[in-house]
Design an enzyme around this catalytic site. Structure first.
Site, mmCIF file in Angstrom:
data_model
loop_
_atom_site.group_PDB
_atom_site.id
_atom_site.type_symbol
_atom_site.label_atom_id
_atom_site.label_comp_id
_atom_site.label_asym_id
_atom_site.label_seq_id
_atom_site.Cartn_x
_atom_site.Cartn_y
_atom_site.Cartn_z
ATOM 1 N N ARG A 15 9.611 72.962 -12.982
ATOM 2 C CA ARG A 15 9.165 72.532 -11.661
ATOM 3 C C ARG A 15 7.759 73.068 -11.450
ATOM 4 O O ARG A 15 7.461 74.209 -11.851
ATOM 5 C CB ARG A 15 10.087 73.095 -10.564
ATOM 6 C CG ARG A 15 11.454 72.452 -10.478
ATOM 7 C CD ARG A 15 11.393 71.034 -9.907
ATOM 8 N NE ARG A 15 12.705 70.432 -9.801
ATOM 9 C CZ ARG A 15 13.239 69.582 -10.678
ATOM 10 N NH1 ARG A 15 12.578 69.235 -11.755
ATOM 11 N NH2 ARG A 15 14.436 69.071 -10.468
ATOM 12 N N GLU A 17 4.382 66.556 -6.321
ATOM 13 C CA GLU A 17 4.470 65.239 -6.977
ATOM 14 C C GLU A 17 4.695 64.139 -5.946
ATOM 15 O O GLU A 17 5.391 64.369 -4.956
ATOM 16 C CB GLU A 17 5.639 65.264 -7.974
ATOM 17 C CG GLU A 17 5.423 66.278 -9.073
ATOM 18 C CD GLU A 17 6.656 66.450 -9.960
ATOM 19 O OE1 GLU A 17 7.602 65.645 -9.832
ATOM 20 O OE2 GLU A 17 6.665 67.380 -10.770
ATOM 21 N N HIS A 42 5.996 63.551 -14.840
ATOM 22 C CA HIS A 42 7.412 63.963 -14.746
ATOM 23 C C HIS A 42 8.339 62.976 -15.469
ATOM 24 O O HIS A 42 9.167 62.303 -14.842
ATOM 25 C CB HIS A 42 7.834 64.125 -13.279
ATOM 26 C CG HIS A 42 9.062 64.981 -13.113
ATOM 27 N ND1 HIS A 42 9.282 65.777 -12.026
ATOM 28 C CD2 HIS A 42 10.140 65.163 -13.914
ATOM 29 C CE1 HIS A 42 10.430 66.404 -12.151
ATOM 30 N NE2 HIS A 42 10.985 66.044 -13.296
HETATM 31 C C1 8YV Z 1 14.411 63.945 -13.116
HETATM 32 C C2 8YV Z 1 14.566 66.454 -13.377
HETATM 33 O O1 8YV Z 1 13.109 63.478 -13.141
HETATM 34 O O2 8YV Z 1 16.828 66.696 -13.920
HETATM 35 C C3 8YV Z 1 15.864 67.155 -13.334
HETATM 36 O O3 8YV Z 1 15.930 68.225 -12.700
HETATM 37 O O4 8YV Z 1 13.584 66.962 -12.960
HETATM 38 C C4 8YV Z 1 14.442 65.119 -14.005
HETATM 39 O O5 8YV Z 1 15.383 64.916 -14.970
HETATM 40 C C5 8YV Z 1 14.715 64.055 -11.679
HETATM 41 O O6 8YV Z 1 15.767 64.885 -11.398
HETATM 42 C C6 8YV Z 1 14.919 62.678 -11.105
HETATM 43 O O7 8YV Z 1 15.879 62.661 -10.164
#
Ligand code: 8YV
Length: 329
Positions: free
Chosen positions: A237, A266, A284
């Protein structure tokens, strides 16, 4: 059939699938969100949300004050393994279970991390820009750093961190890690602080959960310790890294380079990153393959259906498992 609130827009296939069996209330489409919530809040049993941006381009904090608006809420199903936008401890204290989508995205995200490692250290993105700009005609691209003889330090040796470590081993890297605790079944060298890990490694990979506890854990001091031959990779993150300090570190050679799949706000990316040559930037895409996003969607939907049919939830997050053990969830 369950009454579901979808605050941010998830993929069309998830919406279509859920709507076959449930009533989905689309908050993101409401012209007046407050009026919409006032109308439906008392009926909502399930919130389906995403850990970060999906199609709607917005992030919603499912925090205590938001959760408290839904008296019948029983399940918050999060699309993504990271659930830092959901207050899981508060949910658990209210008997609301939070589920996420672990495991199915581990390898994809680790591949992305390793792609960033290669691209950053060997400067593949910059080398491609060089070729596309026609500069090869003027001479070969400059020599880069190498993975040979390097140590990769992993901040957060969970499922994804371990999958990154495995890839690092295959590439001949020495692996070290930092986490809340030393792991008894792991042979990699443990460091108790990010600072100590940065001191011990050349490539620092951030793979720990987001949230208040890890906010800006990679700060100016850690970057200084990583040093002018060091690289930072972040697939976790944006909140874990002090972005202003990172921009300064990249600009003034405090570190050699960085590879980032995640950012603090983001989909906004600070302009300063865009003008720097020594940073590789991805929007991302850690888990963003057709196959993996389908597996994540299937798991999210399976959790919702399990709730609706009185079955066992597949992937409750640890906060809720603990609360269940003490019979609160
Ligand atoms: C996805 C992520 O982009 O799983 C996660 O925590 O950051 C990514 O796999 C995101 O969660 C989309 O909902």
């Amino acid at each position: 059939m369950s009454e579901i609130l979808m605050p941010v827009r998830l993929s069309d296939s998830i919406i279509r699938d859920l709507e076959q069996r449930h009533h989905v209330h689309r908050l993101w489409e409401a012209p007046d969100a407050e009026a919409f919530l006032a109308d439906v809040a008392s009926r909502i049993e399930v919130i389906v949300t995403a850990g970060s941006i999906l199609a709607s381009g917005m992030t919603l904090m499912v925090d205590a004050s938001f959760i408290a608006r839904f008296p019948k809420l029983k399940l918050i199903a999060n699309h993504g393994v990271g659930y830092d936008t959901v207050d899981a401890a508060f949910s658990a204290s209210r008997g609301i279970t939070v589920t996420n989508t672990p495991d199915v995205l581990t390898d994809e995200t680790a591949d992305t991390a390793f792609g960033l490692v290669l691209s950053t250290v060997r400067e593949f993105s910059a080398a491609e820009r060089y070729l596309r700009a026609g500069q090869w005609m003027n001479g070969p691209y400059r020599l880069t750093a190498s993975l040979r003889g390097k140590t990769m330090g992993i901040l957060g040796l969970g499922r994804i961190g371990k999958a990154i470590a495995k890839r690092g081993e295959v590439f001949g890297l020495t692996i070290a890690y930092c986490g809340r605790n030393k792991q008894a079944d792991v042979a990699y060298v443990y460091h108790a602080t990010p600072q100590a890990l940065a001191q011990a490694c050349d490539i620092l990979v951030v793979a720990a959960p987001g949230g208040l506890q890890t906010r800006n854990i990679i700060d100016a001091n850690v970057l200084k310790t990583l040093g002018p031959q060091g690289f930072l990779i972040n697939i976790a993150r944006g909140s874990l890294v002090d972005e202003a300090a990172l921009i300064e570190a990249l600009r003034s050679g405090i570190i050699a380079g960085a590879g980032l799949d995640v950012f603090g706000h983001e989909p906004k990316v600070p302009d300063a990153f865009l003008s720097l040559e020594n940073v590789v930037l991805l929007p991302h895409v850690g888990s963003a393959s057709v196959e993996t996003r389908k597996a994540m969607a299937d798991l999210l939907i399976a959790n919702v259906d399990a709730y609706a049919t009185g079955g066992q939830l597949l992937t409750p997050v640890p906060e809720c498992m603990l609360a269940r053990a003490s019979a609160r969830c």
